[in-house]
Design a protein around this motif. Sequence first.
Motif, PDB file in Angstrom:
ATOM      1  N   TRP A  63      26.323  -8.517 -11.164  1.00  0.00           N
ATOM      2  CA  TRP A  63      27.577  -7.508 -11.129  1.00  0.00           C
ATOM      3  C   TRP A  63      28.249  -7.409 -12.341  1.00  0.00           C
ATOM      4  O   TRP A  63      28.883  -6.433 -12.624  1.00  0.00           O
ATOM      5  N   GLU A  64      28.462  -8.551 -12.890  1.00  0.00           N
ATOM      6  CA  GLU A  64      29.423  -8.468 -14.173  1.00  0.00           C
ATOM      7  C   GLU A  64      29.122  -7.409 -15.202  1.00  0.00           C
ATOM      8  O   GLU A  64      30.136  -6.791 -15.583  1.00  0.00           O
ATOM      9  N   GLY A  65      27.876  -7.195 -15.587  1.00  0.00           N
ATOM     10  CA  GLY A  65      27.646  -6.026 -16.439  1.00  0.00           C
ATOM     11  C   GLY A  65      27.904  -4.772 -16.126  1.00  0.00           C
ATOM     12  O   GLY A  65      28.568  -3.938 -16.711  1.00  0.00           O
ATOM     13  N   VAL A  66      27.796  -4.557 -14.529  1.00  0.00           N
ATOM     14  CA  VAL A  66      28.138  -3.214 -13.970  1.00  0.00           C
ATOM     15  C   VAL A  66      29.578  -2.863 -14.055  1.00  0.00           C
ATOM     16  O   VAL A  66      30.050  -1.886 -14.473  1.00  0.00           O
ATOM     17  N   ILE A  67      30.250  -4.015 -13.682  1.00  0.00           N
ATOM     18  CA  ILE A  67      31.690  -3.916 -13.476  1.00  0.00           C
ATOM     19  C   ILE A  67      32.339  -3.655 -14.885  1.00  0.00           C
ATOM     20  O   ILE A  67      33.374  -2.763 -14.938  1.00  0.00           O
ATOM     21  N   ARG A  68      31.701  -4.021 -15.926  1.00  0.00           N
ATOM     22  CA  ARG A  68      32.297  -3.701 -17.220  1.00  0.00           C
ATOM     23  C   ARG A  68      32.248  -2.311 -17.611  1.00  0.00           C
ATOM     24  O   ARG A  68      32.834  -1.796 -18.554  1.00  0.00           O
ATOM     25  N   THR A  69      31.357  -1.624 -17.011  1.00  0.00           N
ATOM     26  CA  THR A  69      30.865  -0.259 -17.311  1.00  0.00           C
ATOM     27  C   THR A  69      32.031   0.817 -16.972  1.00  0.00           C
ATOM     28  O   THR A  69      32.607   0.816 -15.782  1.00  0.00           O
ATOM     29  N   THR A  70      32.472   1.614 -17.997  1.00  0.00           N
ATOM     30  CA  THR A  70      33.730   2.562 -17.644  1.00  0.00           C
ATOM     31  C   THR A  70      33.212   3.906 -17.305  1.00  0.00           C
ATOM     32  O   THR A  70      33.777   4.806 -17.162  1.00  0.00           O
ATOM     33  N   SER A  71      31.952   4.156 -17.463  1.00  0.00           N
ATOM     34  CA  SER A  71      31.371   5.493 -17.218  1.00  0.00           C
ATOM     35  C   SER A  71      30.355   5.386 -15.703  1.00  0.00           C
ATOM     36  O   SER A  71      29.576   4.427 -15.369  1.00  0.00           O
ATOM     37  N   LEU A  72      30.987   6.335 -14.874  1.00  0.00           N
ATOM     38  CA  LEU A  72      30.380   6.414 -13.576  1.00  0.00           C
ATOM     39  C   LEU A  72      28.802   6.672 -13.631  1.00  0.00           C
ATOM     40  O   LEU A  72      28.110   5.878 -12.795  1.00  0.00           O
ATOM     41  N   ARG A 112      27.021   3.286 -14.413  1.00  0.00           N
ATOM     42  CA  ARG A 112      26.868   2.465 -13.313  1.00  0.00           C
ATOM     43  C   ARG A 112      26.125   2.933 -12.277  1.00  0.00           C
ATOM     44  O   ARG A 112      25.528   1.848 -11.738  1.00  0.00           O
ATOM     45  N   HIS A 113      26.051   4.246 -11.898  1.00  0.00           N
ATOM     46  CA  HIS A 113      24.877   4.612 -11.111  1.00  0.00           C
ATOM     47  C   HIS A 113      23.486   4.172 -11.570  1.00  0.00           C
ATOM     48  O   HIS A 113      22.937   3.534 -10.852  1.00  0.00           O
ATOM     49  N   LYS A 114      23.139   4.343 -12.731  1.00  0.00           N
ATOM     50  CA  LYS A 114      21.764   3.925 -13.348  1.00  0.00           C
ATOM     51  C   LYS A 114      21.798   2.331 -13.137  1.00  0.00           C
ATOM     52  O   LYS A 114      20.566   1.800 -12.792  1.00  0.00           O
ATOM     53  N   TYR A 174      18.739   6.153  -3.811  1.00  0.00           N
ATOM     54  CA  TYR A 174      19.849   5.470  -4.297  1.00  0.00           C
ATOM     55  C   TYR A 174      21.071   6.473  -4.096  1.00  0.00           C
ATOM     56  O   TYR A 174      21.968   5.997  -3.355  1.00  0.00           O
ATOM     57  N   PHE A 175      21.115   7.841  -3.895  1.00  0.00           N
ATOM     58  CA  PHE A 175      22.003   8.748  -3.820  1.00  0.00           C
ATOM     59  C   PHE A 175      22.150   8.989  -2.298  1.00  0.00           C
ATOM     60  O   PHE A 175      23.240   9.239  -2.033  1.00  0.00           O
ATOM     61  N   LEU A 225      30.336  -1.700  -6.827  1.00  0.00           N
ATOM     62  CA  LEU A 225      30.074  -1.468  -8.085  1.00  0.00           C
ATOM     63  C   LEU A 225      30.334  -0.076  -8.741  1.00  0.00           C
ATOM     64  O   LEU A 225      30.833   0.103  -9.740  1.00  0.00           O
ATOM     65  N   SER A 226      30.135   0.883  -7.787  1.00  0.00           N
ATOM     66  CA  SER A 226      30.344   2.171  -7.948  1.00  0.00           C
ATOM     67  C   SER A 226      31.770   2.595  -8.249  1.00  0.00           C
ATOM     68  O   SER A 226      32.156   3.256  -8.960  1.00  0.00           O
ATOM     69  N   MET A 227      32.761   1.820  -7.357  1.00  0.00           N
ATOM     70  CA  MET A 227      34.026   2.067  -7.584  1.00  0.00           C
ATOM     71  C   MET A 227      34.844   1.039  -8.583  1.00  0.00           C
ATOM     72  O   MET A 227      35.861   1.412  -9.036  1.00  0.00           O
TER      73      MET A 227
END
Length: 345
Positions: free
Chosen positions: A108-117, A120-122, A135-136, A91-93
């Motif tokens: 996962w689908e909602g995270v994958i669509r996100t274009t801001s790293l 995605r972290h949040k 998390y970090f 997901l992060s990549m």
Amino acid sequence: MAAGHEGFDEQRRPSSQQIVEELELLRRDHGISPTKIEAQAPSLLRLPVVEDQQRLKQLDPRDRHLAAYSAIGCVIDFAISDYEMQTILVLSMRYDPSLLRVRPNPEWEGVIRTTSLNQRHKFIQSLLFYGKTTYFDRLNVAYRELANQLVLRDHSPCRQAGVEQLAKSLMAATMQELLLLFSTHGQSILMETIAKEALPRVESKWKAAESTNYRIFARAIESALATDYQKRHERMYGRRNEKWDDWGTIPLPADALRRIILKNRDLPLVDKVAVEVGVTDPPTRFTPHGRPITTGSAYNRFRISLGLLASILGSEKAKDWSVPLLAEPVEAIETDVDLPHFEGS
């Protein structure tokens, strides 16, 4: 990186820290992609695991970046067992989950669509119920583990996964089927697996001391062909087979079968058989009696030859080697992988 990445020197293998830094760069913004790898990850492109993945996928040398992207997915799938760690990496990549075997979560689908790293972290923190610090910490551990696995491996874990699957299927194979698989071109690790399964079934008189299982098996094949196979062939059919009307039922001579099984390992099996039995398209070759050799009878001869060899090699004799034991055509059992040369002499 310049097009064409052949000849990578293993002594130049980059450090795991270099790979971590490149992975962290690749995950930014829209995430990882083959194009970004080509432009921003020269150390990743030098890894032996990437070179092996390129061979496994039979990619053009200019597509090293595609091999690198694929190798990362193989490591995530087969070298990292922690599902939460896999989730963080994918997901992060924004790695394409359709190329993975790892079990996806519908969220996962909602995270994958996100274009801001950062976004995605949040989302990943919320998905895994992690606090920011936890998390970090997990994120850093996951990327170090991914980098370590990429640097350590000489072979793609996808290759090993394929070998394990092959090993399961080989347990039920006959000696004739093992000989057929051993005749195909493929990777040495596959040859070793096939030979390992075959050797317990080979009579001890054929086994000689060699460095690996596939060399022991290859030497056994050569010894059997040079002695018992050749003697039985000449005793039953004569040297020129002139008295036999049914040409398609005569096993191949020992030298021809030896060339098919042990020589020219870069050639597809069907091509090697075609050369030895005289098949052309359209058919132009004839038997000594003037009858054309058809494709069906030609490959039938190869199957019968393997049956005879199997009965000679094996500790358990085949019931009737004169009857083809394989229902499928030879073409159906071809593999996509590339074995190293083995010269039996």
